[in-house]
Design a protein around this motif. Structure first.
Motif, mmCIF file in Angstrom:
data_model
loop_
_atom_site.group_PDB
_atom_site.id
_atom_site.type_symbol
_atom_site.label_atom_id
_atom_site.label_comp_id
_atom_site.label_asym_id
_atom_site.label_seq_id
_atom_site.Cartn_x
_atom_site.Cartn_y
_atom_site.Cartn_z
ATOM 1 N N UNK A 262 19.318 -11.059 13.790
ATOM 2 C CA UNK A 262 20.199 -11.820 13.251
ATOM 3 C C UNK A 262 20.490 -12.924 14.042
ATOM 4 N N UNK A 263 21.557 -12.069 15.085
ATOM 5 C CA UNK A 263 22.671 -12.844 16.344
ATOM 6 C C UNK A 263 22.065 -14.076 16.786
ATOM 7 N N UNK A 264 20.040 -13.559 17.198
ATOM 8 C CA UNK A 264 19.478 -14.734 17.885
ATOM 9 C C UNK A 264 18.672 -15.683 16.551
ATOM 10 N N UNK A 265 18.607 -15.624 15.264
ATOM 11 C CA UNK A 265 18.491 -16.829 14.153
ATOM 12 C C UNK A 265 19.525 -17.258 14.409
ATOM 13 N N UNK A 266 20.218 -16.895 14.223
ATOM 14 C CA UNK A 266 22.213 -17.312 13.728
ATOM 15 C C UNK A 266 22.574 -18.716 14.788
ATOM 16 N N UNK A 267 22.959 -17.273 15.802
ATOM 17 C CA UNK A 267 23.790 -18.164 16.922
ATOM 18 C C UNK A 267 23.259 -19.747 17.797
ATOM 19 N N UNK A 268 22.362 -19.321 18.208
ATOM 20 C CA UNK A 268 21.671 -20.384 18.754
ATOM 21 C C UNK A 268 21.591 -22.055 17.923
ATOM 22 N N UNK A 269 22.380 -22.624 17.713
ATOM 23 C CA UNK A 269 21.971 -23.450 16.096
ATOM 24 C C UNK A 269 21.303 -25.044 16.887
ATOM 25 N N UNK A 270 21.414 -24.871 18.777
ATOM 26 C CA UNK A 270 21.132 -26.020 18.984
ATOM 27 C C UNK A 270 20.410 -25.312 19.899
ATOM 28 N N UNK A 271 19.865 -24.407 19.647
ATOM 29 C CA UNK A 271 17.924 -23.855 20.315
ATOM 30 C C UNK A 271 16.820 -24.985 19.053
ATOM 31 N N UNK A 272 15.577 -24.727 20.540
ATOM 32 C CA UNK A 272 14.772 -25.945 19.480
ATOM 33 C C UNK A 272 14.302 -25.278 17.947
ATOM 34 N N UNK A 273 13.563 -25.541 17.295
ATOM 35 C CA UNK A 273 13.332 -24.755 16.103
ATOM 36 C C UNK A 273 12.549 -24.489 15.896
ATOM 37 N N UNK A 274 11.414 -24.246 16.986
ATOM 38 C CA UNK A 274 10.332 -23.299 17.016
ATOM 39 C C UNK A 274 10.834 -21.741 17.804
ATOM 40 N N UNK A 275 11.484 -21.763 18.430
ATOM 41 C CA UNK A 275 12.865 -20.760 18.856
ATOM 42 C C UNK A 275 13.153 -20.390 18.159
ATOM 43 N N UNK A 276 14.015 -20.666 17.223
ATOM 44 C CA UNK A 276 14.974 -20.257 15.515
ATOM 45 C C UNK A 276 13.620 -19.832 14.527
ATOM 46 N N UNK A 277 12.784 -20.064 14.249
ATOM 47 C CA UNK A 277 11.261 -19.349 13.842
ATOM 48 C C UNK A 277 10.558 -18.136 14.178
ATOM 49 N N UNK A 278 10.932 -18.429 15.367
ATOM 50 C CA UNK A 278 10.156 -16.664 15.383
ATOM 51 C C UNK A 278 11.354 -16.216 15.505
ATOM 52 N N UNK A 279 12.590 -16.823 15.830
ATOM 53 C CA UNK A 279 13.678 -15.246 15.867
ATOM 54 C C UNK A 279 14.489 -14.759 14.437
ATOM 55 N N UNK A 280 13.649 -16.067 13.258
ATOM 56 C CA UNK A 280 14.037 -15.977 12.346
ATOM 57 C C UNK A 280 12.644 -14.979 11.430
ATOM 58 N N UNK A 281 11.486 -15.044 11.304
ATOM 59 C CA UNK A 281 10.513 -14.149 11.606
ATOM 60 C C UNK A 281 10.243 -12.922 11.835
ATOM 61 N N UNK A 282 11.097 -12.517 13.721
ATOM 62 C CA UNK A 282 12.027 -10.889 14.106
ATOM 63 C C UNK A 282 13.027 -10.398 12.439
ATOM 64 N N UNK A 283 13.708 -11.314 12.497
ATOM 65 C CA UNK A 283 14.685 -10.749 11.934
ATOM 66 C C UNK A 283 14.625 -9.937 10.911
ATOM 67 N N UNK A 284 13.273 -11.100 9.772
ATOM 68 C CA UNK A 284 12.592 -10.484 8.581
ATOM 69 C C UNK A 284 11.905 -9.639 8.790
ATOM 70 N N UNK A 285 10.551 -9.073 10.249
ATOM 71 C CA UNK A 285 9.909 -8.137 10.374
ATOM 72 C C UNK A 285 11.275 -7.041 10.673
#
Length: 129
Positions: free
Chosen positions: A92-115
């Motif tokens: 959750x922290x990795x999906x939400x906090x890096x707001x200025x991170x690359x979109x692909x990285x955030x998508x991976x973190x959201x998938x990690x969160x869902x899993x």
């Protein structure tokens, strides 16, 4: 064809295959036997002992967090469930906090969160109030 052997410790090794050809009996009776490499056994036992010590240390570190989660959720939380909850929080922290991170990285973190949330649900953790 010349077969070369090397004596190392209490075992006689074949230089080409590096397998023990002759070793001292593991019972300590003094006779020499043919067979497996007994020299690897102490290292294996040491690695297993280190693994057990690390597991005990991790359990000691996770136990207070498990008690906290048990109080918050109102039910007994196991060590495995605690680790799953910590994984979900990290995701959750990795999906939400890096707001200025690359979109692909955030998508991976959201998938990690869902899993991670799916694993928490499958472990029997309560998902609703």
């Amino acid at each position: 064809m010349k077969e070369e052997l090397t004596l190392a410790g209490n075992a006689l090794y074949d230089n080409e295959s590096m397998k023990a050809v002759l070793t001292n009996c593991p019972n300590g009776c003094g006779h020499i036997t043919a067979g497996t490499m007994h020299g690897a056994q102490p290292a294996t036992r040491a690695a297993k002992a280190v693994g057990r010590m690390a597991a005990k240390a991790a359990a000691r570190l996770v136990a207070p967090v498990a008690r906290y989660y048990s109080r918050v959720l109102g039910e007994k939380v196991s060590t495995r469930q605690t680790l799953l909850l910590l994984n979900a929080q990290a995701a959750f922290v990795m999906a939400v906090l890096p707001a200025d991170g690359p979109l692909a990285g955030r998508a991976v973190c959201v998938a990690w969160l869902a899993h991670a949330l799916l694993l928490c649900r499958r472990s029997g953790l309560r998902t609703s109030c």
